[in-house]
Write a protein that holds these residues in place. Structure first.
Motif, PDB file in Angstrom:
ATOM      1  N   SER A 103      12.441 -54.197  54.050  1.00 56.75           N
ATOM      2  CA  SER A 103      12.525 -52.907  53.356  1.00 56.75           C
ATOM      3  C   SER A 103      11.151 -52.459  52.855  1.00 56.75           C
ATOM      4  N   GLN A 104      10.416 -53.381  52.218  1.00 56.14           N
ATOM      5  CA  GLN A 104       9.076 -53.041  51.707  1.00 56.14           C
ATOM      6  C   GLN A 104       8.102 -52.768  52.847  1.00 56.14           C
ATOM      7  N   LEU A 105       8.249 -53.493  53.949  1.00 55.53           N
ATOM      8  CA  LEU A 105       7.360 -53.284  55.090  1.00 55.53           C
ATOM      9  C   LEU A 105       7.568 -51.906  55.696  1.00 55.53           C
ATOM     10  N   LYS A 106       8.802 -51.494  55.826  1.00 61.06           N
ATOM     11  CA  LYS A 106       9.091 -50.162  56.386  1.00 61.06           C
ATOM     12  C   LYS A 106       8.538 -49.060  55.484  1.00 61.06           C
ATOM     13  N   SER A 107       8.724 -49.213  54.188  1.00 58.84           N
ATOM     14  CA  SER A 107       8.211 -48.225  53.245  1.00 58.84           C
ATOM     15  C   SER A 107       6.684 -48.187  53.274  1.00 58.84           C
ATOM     16  N   SER A 108       6.053 -49.352  53.351  1.00 59.97           N
ATOM     17  CA  SER A 108       4.589 -49.434  53.354  1.00 59.97           C
ATOM     18  C   SER A 108       4.003 -48.839  54.626  1.00 59.97           C
TER      19      SER A 108
END
Length: 348
Positions: A129-134
């Motif tokens: 989730s954090q990777l996609k947002s980043s």
């Protein structure tokens, strides 16, 4: 003293005399040689046929930093000197005689950014989730104007297979890129391991081929690779040294960056692979900020290429061209020569 010795000494004195006379003119010239900025020539100066205009594409970096591209320069940052057959020193050209034209975004220039994502099981199970947002934030900071073909972004990913997978090929369509990133799910991968070194090698190969393809289309281009991982190479198909050698032997137009997250990474290796920049967020909550930090560096890298053109007032003979670039208190010098024979009054 023998006759032979006398003649040798006399010849030596004559050579020294003429050398000192020749250099005295240069020594009396104002010093316009600076090295705070590094000016690299991407496209050598060429004369536009039927005119007096010289055109060149330059890249400007700070010389004493590991990687510090200089963006935001304008025409006023460039000063042109010429030394023709009748000049003792390089002299600043008259603004009324030599019109300068400048563009920070050459029409035939393409800057490519390849985002390479580690989608091994450790990422998809805890950080996806954090990777996609980043990654989305990174794309938004690189492509600020949708459809601007000067900035092209592609997204690839790897897991444990001996393969670099393409999620989105190079495009300036920001919506296409973001939609593809947001649709990544844990089921996309087939092998939970991490083939990091293989991904590095294949990424550089992909960049090299991309540069060759664009050159065939007469584009001037540069490349940035940004690799994210949360661990070390586990697949062991390729060695650490093979990956580092690939990076160090790559086309100089390719810049390498890495983002390493977590306690299982090897910072020394990632710093060697990310020779132009390596960042290490403390935890996944800092991941987006580090992606944005790198995006701004990569954007600055893209904006450090300049199309510079000016019209020479010279009409004959070999001419030394000296270009001085000033940025804040820093200066850099680029020098070359050209033949002014046949230049005309046309400046277009």
């Amino acid at each position: 003293m023998t006759r032979k010795t006398f003649l040798n000494v006399t010849l030596m004195l004559i050579v020294l005399f003429f050398n000192s006379c020749g250099s005295s003119i240069e020594n009396n010239c104002p010093n316009i040689s600076y090295s705070d900025l590094k000016i690299s020539v991407v496209q050598e100066p060429k004369i536009i046929p039927g005119s007096s205009k010289l055109s060149m594409i330059l890249k400007v970096d700070e010389n004493f930093n590991k990687f510090m591209p200089v963006s935001g320069l304008t025409t006023g940052n460039f000063k042109v000197y010429e030394k023709g057959p009748n000049d003792d020193c390089p002299n600043p050209i008259s603004e009324s005689e030599a019109n300068k034209q400048f563009s920070p975004s050459p029409q035939k220039f393409r800057h490519n950014t390849l985002i390479v994502l580690d989608l091994s099981a450790s990422v998809t199970s805890s950080t996806l989730s954090q990777l996609k947002s980043s990654t989305t934030s990174f794309i938004n900071n690189i492509i600020t104007s949708n459809g601007d073909n000067s900035y092209l972004v592609g997204v690839s990913w790897f897991d444990g297979e001996d393969k670099l997978n393409t999620l989105v090929d190079f495009t300036s369509d920001k919506n296409k890129l973001i939609n593809a990133v947001q649709n990544i799910n844990a089921g996309i991968t087939n092998d939970p391991s991490t083939d990091l070194y293989g991904a590095v090698i294949k990424s550089v190969d992909k960049a090299e081929q991309r540069l060759k393809d664009l050159q065939k289309e007469s584009y001037i281009s540069a490349f940035s690779i940004v690799i994210f991982t949360d661990g070390t190479d586990q697949a062991a198909r390729y060695s650490k040294q093979a990956a580092i050698n690939k990076v160090n032997g790559a086309n100089p137009k390719i810049s390498m960056f890495t983002i390493g997250l977590g306690t299982e990474i090897d910072k020394t290796v990632l710093t060697a692979i990310g020779k132009n920049g390596a960042v290490f967020p403390q935890n996944k909550n800092e991941l987006e900020a580090k992606f944005v930090e790198l995006a701004r560096i990569v954007r600055g890298e893209a904006n450090s290429y300049y199309l510079f053109e000016y019209c020479s007032p010279k009409r004959a003979g070999k001419v030394q061209l000296v270009l001085v670039v000033q940025y804040d208190a820093k200066k850099g010098t680029y020098a070359t020569t050209f033949d002014a024979t046949g230049l005309t009054s046309n400046c277009y």
